[in-house]
Design an enzyme around this catalytic site. Sequence first.
Site, PDB file in Angstrom:
ATOM      1  N   PHE A   1       0.847  -1.193   0.000  1.00 55.89           N
ATOM      2  CA  PHE A   1       0.000   0.000   0.000  1.00 55.89           C
ATOM      3  C   PHE A   1       0.874   1.231   0.000  1.00 55.89           C
ATOM      4  O   PHE A   1       1.803   1.335   0.806  1.00 55.89           O
ATOM      5  CB  PHE A   1      -0.927   0.008   1.223  1.00 55.89           C
TER       6      PHE A   1
ATOM      7  N   TYR B   1      10.446  -7.147  19.821  1.00 58.46           N
ATOM      8  CA  TYR B   1      10.003  -7.793  21.069  1.00 58.46           C
ATOM      9  C   TYR B   1      10.450  -9.234  21.236  1.00 58.46           C
ATOM     10  O   TYR B   1      10.053  -9.889  22.186  1.00 58.46           O
ATOM     11  CB  TYR B   1       8.466  -7.756  21.140  1.00 58.46           C
TER      12      TYR B   1
ATOM     13  N   GLU C   1      -2.556  -4.970  13.134  1.00 60.58           N
ATOM     14  CA  GLU C   1      -1.495  -5.799  13.730  1.00 60.58           C
ATOM     15  C   GLU C   1      -2.012  -6.506  14.983  1.00 60.58           C
ATOM     16  O   GLU C   1      -1.668  -7.664  15.247  1.00 60.58           O
ATOM     17  CB  GLU C   1      -0.270  -4.936  14.057  1.00 60.58           C
TER      18      GLU C   1
END
Length: 344
Positions: A112, A227, A294
Amino acid sequence: MNKLVPITLLVVILLGVLYVYIYSNNRFRFKLSDTGISQLEPSPQVIFVSSDFHLVAPDGMKYTQPSITQGRTDVVSVTPWLAPVVWEETFNEKLLDSIYMKKNISVVATVFAVGKYIMFLKDFLETAEQFFFVGFRVSIYVFTDRPNDVPHVKMAEGRQLNVLPVPSSNRWQEISARRMELIQKLIEEKLINKADYIFCLDVDSKFHGRWGTESLGGLVAVIHPGYYRDDRSRFPYERRPISRAFVAPGDGDFYYCGGAFGGLIQEVHQLAKTCRKNFEDDAKEGIEAAWQEESHLNRYMWTNKPSKILSPEYLWQDFKARNPEIKIIRFSGVVKNYAAIRPN
Ligand code: UDP
Ligand code: MN
């Protein structure tokens, strides 16, 4: 009259047997489509896929002997549900390429580029030509509100660029969130039974190393670079139970990226459809998950375990120093000035 009864009975029994025969035959019939995907009929919901489980190596290929006692020891390359985690040195790219080349697979990438994000497209496309499924059939779909600004990037044979116009938006959250809807529609309208695999990627990124057949799988998730060394309690999942993206404390396997995911067309369709529905149902109640799609993707993958996981080599961030277990960066988000490029 006396004769009619047993004859009618016989006919009924025969019809019954015929019905059961046709029904079971239909249920278990495989249709090999021209893409190499075999589809279980008549239910389009359940699909058996040949391209993913029948791996045929070409004759006479020579390559290093595999080992089950030697290899990388600094990383884990399998999940508790026995999905591979792809790291450099855990696969043989020549072997994999030759297996998938025989299947003549086709791979779609969606990206996009709405509003000012069009500025990232040139580098994205040029580096994809260098590193993304080189030598394979690739179709890139660019969704943009500025079709006239799409750069002219020379694509190799067998690779094509498709531009799909989308409306502009005043909120970046909406652009990023509407991706699931547009991916769902693209699959339904253009890709079902026409392509084998799809990857949905952020445009504000560049390829720096090979991204190829080793990444193929049913449902493919990429571990977020930010993470992966943390305790799950620190993952930025949606933590409000009112949201459909809610992940309870103590739940969650990994924190996956919204900026890269993929897999078989049918699997990604299921994911996009589910995330879109949950996102929209949340929105009707005035809820927006912490990290939009997400968050929904992470919730989805908690229940629907990915069958292949890509290590953070597959989506690093340029501002992050490289950790020692990252032997190669294949795809990485560029450093950007949010205030200058986002509409809000
Ligand atoms: N995006 C876009 N225009 C915008 C905002 C986002 O085209 O104004 C698309 C673009 O593909 C981008 C993705 O949505 O890569 C996700 O947004 P962003 O990269 O800003 O999120 P981040 O990676 O910073 O979390
Ligand atoms: Mn991004």
